[in-house]
Design an enzyme around this catalytic site. Structure first.
Site, PDB file in Angstrom:
ATOM      1  N   GLY A 619       0.909  -1.358   0.003  1.00 49.14           N
ATOM      2  CA  GLY A 619      -0.014   0.001   0.036  1.00 49.14           C
ATOM      3  C   GLY A 619       0.658   1.653  -0.092  1.00 49.14           C
ATOM      4  N   ASN A 620       0.276   2.045  -0.016  1.00 49.03           N
ATOM      5  CA  ASN A 620       1.029   3.737   0.694  1.00 49.03           C
ATOM      6  C   ASN A 620       1.818   3.649   1.274  1.00 49.03           C
ATOM      7  OD1 ASN A 620      -0.104   4.336  -1.970  1.00 49.03           O
ATOM      8  ND2 ASN A 620      -2.071   5.571  -1.238  1.00 49.03           N
ATOM      9  N   PHE A 621       1.383   3.836   2.866  1.00 49.32           N
ATOM     10  CA  PHE A 621       2.102   3.948   3.390  1.00 49.32           C
ATOM     11  C   PHE A 621       3.084   2.210   3.809  1.00 49.32           C
ATOM     12  CE2 PHE A 621      -1.519   6.046   3.812  1.00 49.32           C
ATOM     13  CZ  PHE A 621      -1.491   7.218   4.151  1.00 49.32           C
ATOM     14  N   ASP A 623       3.621  -2.388   3.459  1.00 45.04           N
ATOM     15  CA  ASP A 623       3.051  -3.447   3.496  1.00 45.04           C
ATOM     16  C   ASP A 623       1.887  -4.309   3.683  1.00 45.04           C
ATOM     17  OD1 ASP A 623       5.638  -3.457   1.761  1.00 45.04           O
ATOM     18  OD2 ASP A 623       6.407  -4.073   2.770  1.00 45.04           O
ATOM     19  N   LYS A 639      -3.041  -3.965   7.223  1.00 50.22           N
ATOM     20  CA  LYS A 639      -1.936  -3.395   6.510  1.00 50.22           C
ATOM     21  C   LYS A 639      -1.191  -1.887   7.755  1.00 50.22           C
ATOM     22  CE  LYS A 639      -4.810  -0.441   3.569  1.00 50.22           C
ATOM     23  NZ  LYS A 639      -5.633  -0.024   2.698  1.00 50.22           N
ATOM     24  N   ASP A 732     -11.817   7.998  -4.022  1.00 48.56           N
ATOM     25  CA  ASP A 732     -10.640   7.259  -5.200  1.00 48.56           C
ATOM     26  C   ASP A 732     -11.178   6.533  -5.137  1.00 48.56           C
ATOM     27  OD1 ASP A 732      -8.402   6.930  -6.195  1.00 48.56           O
ATOM     28  OD2 ASP A 732      -7.240   6.914  -3.891  1.00 48.56           O
TER      29      ASP A 732
END
Ligand code: ADP
Length: 872
Positions: A619-621, A623, A639, A732
């Site tokens: 993810g963006n932040f 794994d 997450k 989104d």
């Protein structure tokens, strides 16, 4: 009525002469004017040629190569030169016209003279006869008198003479007879002359004069005809709307029309294209602080008693500036939305529908969006500073202090100073590692787990602590449908097992963000303990609700004990127990007394409650892992948030958890909990086995049936309908942010950008906006509503039916945005049911209000599926 009957009088004759003189003068004036005009036009032609030559002196160097505007200009100047030539030709023709005027006026002069002479001639004969009659009459009278006298004499002599003869009588008789004869002759001549005069006068009046006048009228009229022709010719050579000019103008219009803003820089950019410039690097010069002992750290704000006031003032100023920017943006958005409705991506202004009007609207739209972006940037820049200062102040616990509580600030500053002194003390004793925070220090002495344990003592509050108020319960309930793991300890004894590490205490909330902490502490005396990371050092903070919210950093003494203002304790649990039982204020100035420990909510899991198994995504932040919940053995998805991310990002990461916490729907991914006890912070969710919908579509493109695709659309619509009913804007929605389980059921996920508002105006930069999925009004004005999600849903449908293709493929974001603004919509993907494509187009209506709501979308898709099922 013609000249012949109307203009017979002498006066009319004279007037006609005068009129002809006037006409001749007018003709002369016209001739002179046209001569002047010809001169003027010639001079204009010369000037225009000079203009064209000047205009053609443009830079023919490489700089403007391929420029349509420069090419058009050259053609424009050529046309101007043509125009000059045309002017010159016309001016020469005007000179010819002037010659014609000269001839005409000469002929006219002659005609006038002929008329005058002819008139005089016929009038002279009549006059002559008139004179003749008068003369004859006077002769008549004279002879009559002579006759009368001779007759009298003859009669006298005749009477007197006895014999009626004699010489004298004969003589008298002879004279008398002669006089008589003369009279008779004169009489006859008079009669004849009168008769002739009568005849001549009759002819003059009835034949000659009318004939002359009639002739003159026709002559004059024929002159007028010629005159008119000459004027027409003159006008024709001055006619700027003549076909020749029109053709030139048309060509000018065409060459100017060839200017195309979107193609203007094509060749130029192709020639000079380079990769984007590398960003300038601004870095704190570490050498500056190399030799300075103490707290100054690179790129980190220093918060101490020396700077705190300054920081707060600065914060106020910056917050004011941020508000200012926001207000300006809102005003601008209101102005745009209020003034002119948005349709088809362009603004239709009141009544102005000329191409120029649209262009100027487009320009103003562009300008507004540019200004808006500039304001957004300004706001973002200031906000960044605000966040930085807030973060720094937060970490020392002074940001939330209500006004008038400067005392507490002083106290907390004291703590900081104490801490600083302690550190210095430690440093000077050289017995421990300098600069280590509490956690590090504890680790150094044998690890957090052991050292945070108490000493085997239980402690009970002597006085009964206040029970949780209904308000507290309802607040807790609001955010958590799941029951708290342990009931509020408010009415129970607070037990601090000496065998439990601090992070296992129910009232220890780990790195729970400050916003959440504040939400949990509702009544005076409510408290909890948490951890905060400051300058990469961990600090333990006691947060208390007492006339607002106060946050006290636990201080470590040189001996490794923990204290506030009172005595030191060997563990934090003991310190808290002491504060609680003694009912003494944490600090004298704050007066804050601990009354009710607030326990972790059910969703605040401990990091140790989950066992990470395998990585299933990124993810963006950080794994994403498949994991197991220790308690229930349930498979879950976890997450994680990279430890190295700044606090602000960590807060953003947890935003998704905060939003998801409230939702419960089969098509929305479920939240199980968040782990904030320690790093890395994690969000625990239901495991959706098929993973990301986008990957799924791409991998299974051959096997997917239309029925399954429609089912996916229906699932997504159901989830979105639920979100819309909760006033949640996802912002989104896209296949990459949906998950799919093994039954092809779709679940909406990734709420990182979501907002719980009916309308949300973006105030931070638009950097990470998924342009190809975002509705035009959100891109142009930052205005988000559920109808923007509907637009994205249309793109999601397109992704589902194109089996994972990239929307607007081959187009950059800005190109796609530009084309959408001019009305372009993606074509239907292969084998998409017609009704589904129609629905996509409805979702992409430029006017948000014309888009269907999710309720309607769900019903349409559901009905189509039903029809499909029944037909099989
Ligand atoms: P982020 O929001 O940080 O960008 P995502 O939500 O996009 O992260 O997750 C990244 C990837 O992890 C997804 O594409 C998906 O493959 C996987 N993933 C995320 N959540 C789940 C889940 N609940 N179940 C299964 N896989 C998941």
């Amino acid at each position: 009525m013609g000249f012949s009957s109307a203009l017979q009088s002498r006066a009319a004759h004279e007037a006609l002469i005068v009129r002809q003189d006037a006409e001749l003068r007018l003709m002369e004036t016209m001739k002179r004017s046209i001569q002047m005009k010809a001169k003027c036009d010639k001079e204009y032609a010369i000037s225009l040629t000079a203009v064209a030559q000047q205009g053609l002196k443009i830079d023919r160097a490489d700089e403007m190569q391929g420029s349509l505007i420069s090419k058009s200009w050259r053609s424009y100047m050529d046309e101007l030169d043509h125009q000059a030539k045309q002017f010159k030709f016309n001016a020469e023709q005007l000179e010819v016209v002037c010659d014609k005027f000269t001839h005409l006026s000469q002929d006219k002069r002659k005609a006038r003279k002929a008329y005058q002479e002819e008139h005089a001639k016929i009038a002279a004969r009549l006059n002559h006869l008139t004179d003749e009659v008068v003369r004859k009459k006077s002769e008549y009278q004279k002879h009559l008198e002579g006759y009368k006298a001779l007759r009298t004499r003859f009669e006298e002599n005749y009477i007197k003479a006895p014999s009626r003869s004699g010489r004298k009588l004969d003589d008298v008789r002879d004279k008398y007879q002669k006089a008589c004869r003369k009279l008779h002759l004169t009489h006859n001549e008079y009669v004849l002359s009168i008769t002739e005069a009568i005849e001549v006068e009759k002819d003059f009046r009835n034949v000659l004069l009318p004939g002359l006048l009639e002739h003159q009228q026709s002559v004059q009229e024929s002159f007028i005809l010629l005159w008119r022709n000459i004027l027409q010719e003159a006008a024709q050579y001055g006619d700027l709307t003549a076909d020749k000019y029109k053709e030139i103008q048309k060509r000018i219009d065409t060459v100017i029309g060839n200017i195309n803003p979107t193609e203007e820089y094509g060749e130029f950019t192709e020639k000079y294209k380079t990769s984007p410039t590398t960003p300038l690097l601004f870095q704190f010069d570490e050498t500056l602080i190399q030799d300075i002992p103490g707290k100054l750290q690179s790129s980190t704000l220093t918060v101490d008693n020396l700077t705190v006031d300054w920081l707060r003032n600065r914060l106020q100023e910056l917050e004011g500036a941020v508000r200012d920017c926001q207000e300006k943006q809102l005003k601008m958005i209101e102005h745009v939305n209020g003034g002119s409705p948005v349709a088809n991506g362009s603004i239709i202004s009141n009544g102005s529908n000329t191409s120029n009007g649209i262009q100027s609207n487009k320009d103003s739209l562009c300008r507004q969006s540019k200004d808006l972006n500039a304001l957004r940037c300004q706001e973002k820049q200031k906000q960044k500073l605000v966040d930085m200062i807030k973060c720094a102040l937060n970490e020392v616990g002074c940001e939330e202090l209500p006004s008038g509580c400067d005392d507490d600030l002083t106290l907390e500053q004291n703590f900081i100073e104490n801490g600083y002194n302690n550190e210095q003390q430690q440093r000077s004793n050289s017995t421990s590692s300098p600069g280590l925070g509490i956690m590090n220090e504890l680790m150094r002495r044998g690890g957090v787990l052991t050292l945070l344990r108490g000493r085997g003592r239980h402690f009970k509050r002597k006085s009964t602590p206040q029970p949780a108020t209904p308000m507290t319960r309802s607040r807790q309930g609001r955010f958590n449908k799941l029951q708290p793991r342990s009931q509020s300890l408010g009415s129970l004894s607070i037990s601090l097992s000496t065998n439990r590490p601090l992070y296992e205490e129910e009232w220890f909330h780990g790195v729970l963000p400050r916003e959440e902490v504040v939400r949990l502490l509702n009544n005076d005396g409510d408290f909890l303990v948490r951890e905060t990371i400051r300058n990469e050092e961990s600090q333990i903070v006691l947060s208390v609700c007492w006339n607002g919210h106060k946050h006290f950093i636990v201080q470590t003494t040189g001996e490794g004990n923990f204290r506030f203002e009172g005595p030191p304790f060997a563990s934090i649990q003991e310190l808290i127990m002491h504060q609680y039982h003694s009912e003494l204020p944490v600090t004298v100035k704050s007066g804050a007394i601990l009354r009710r420990p607030v326990c972790r909510e059910r969703w605040e899991l401990s990091n140790d409650d989950v066992v990470l198994l395998e990585r299933i995504g990124r993810g963006n932040f950080g794994d994403v892992y498949k994991a197991k919940l220790k308690s229930t053995k349930l498979d879950v998805a976890v997450k994680t948030c990279r430890m190295t991310l700044p606090d602000e990002q960590k807060r953003k990461f947890l935003q998704e958890g905060r939003i998801l916490k409230q939702y419960d729907h089969p098509n929305i991914v479920k939240l199980i909990g968040i782990c904030v006890q320690k790093q890395p912070i994690m969000i625990v969710m239901e495991l959706v086995l098929g993973g990301s919908l986008l990957t799924y579509l791409r991998k299974n493109s051959n096997g997917l049936t239309t029925r399954q695709q429609m089912g996916m659309c229906r699932d997504a619509a159901a989830g979105m309908r639920y979100l819309e009913s909760k006033n949640c804007i996802h912002r989104d929605l896209a296949a990459r942010n949906c998950l799919v389980d093994l039954e092809h059921s779709v679940k909406i996920s990734d709420f990182g950008m979501s907002r719980e508002e009916e309308e949300y105006i973006v105030s931070d930069g638009m950097k990470q906006i998924p342009v190809k999925w975002t509705a035009p009004e959100a891109l142009n004005f930052g205005k988000y509503t559920s109808l923007c999600d509907v637009w994205s849903y249309g793109i999601l449908m397109w992704e589902i039916f194109s089996k994972g293709d990239t929307p607007y493929s081959g187009m950059t974001n800005s190109r796609a945005r530009e084309r959408i603004d001019t009305g372009y919509r993606m074509p239907t993907p292969k084998s998409t049911p017609e009704e589904m494509y129609r629905l996509m187009l409805q979702c992409w209506a430029a006017d948000a209000e014309s888009r269907p709501h999710f309720d309607e979308i769900y019903n349409v898709v559901d009905a189509l599926i039903l029809r499909l099922d029944n037909s099989h």
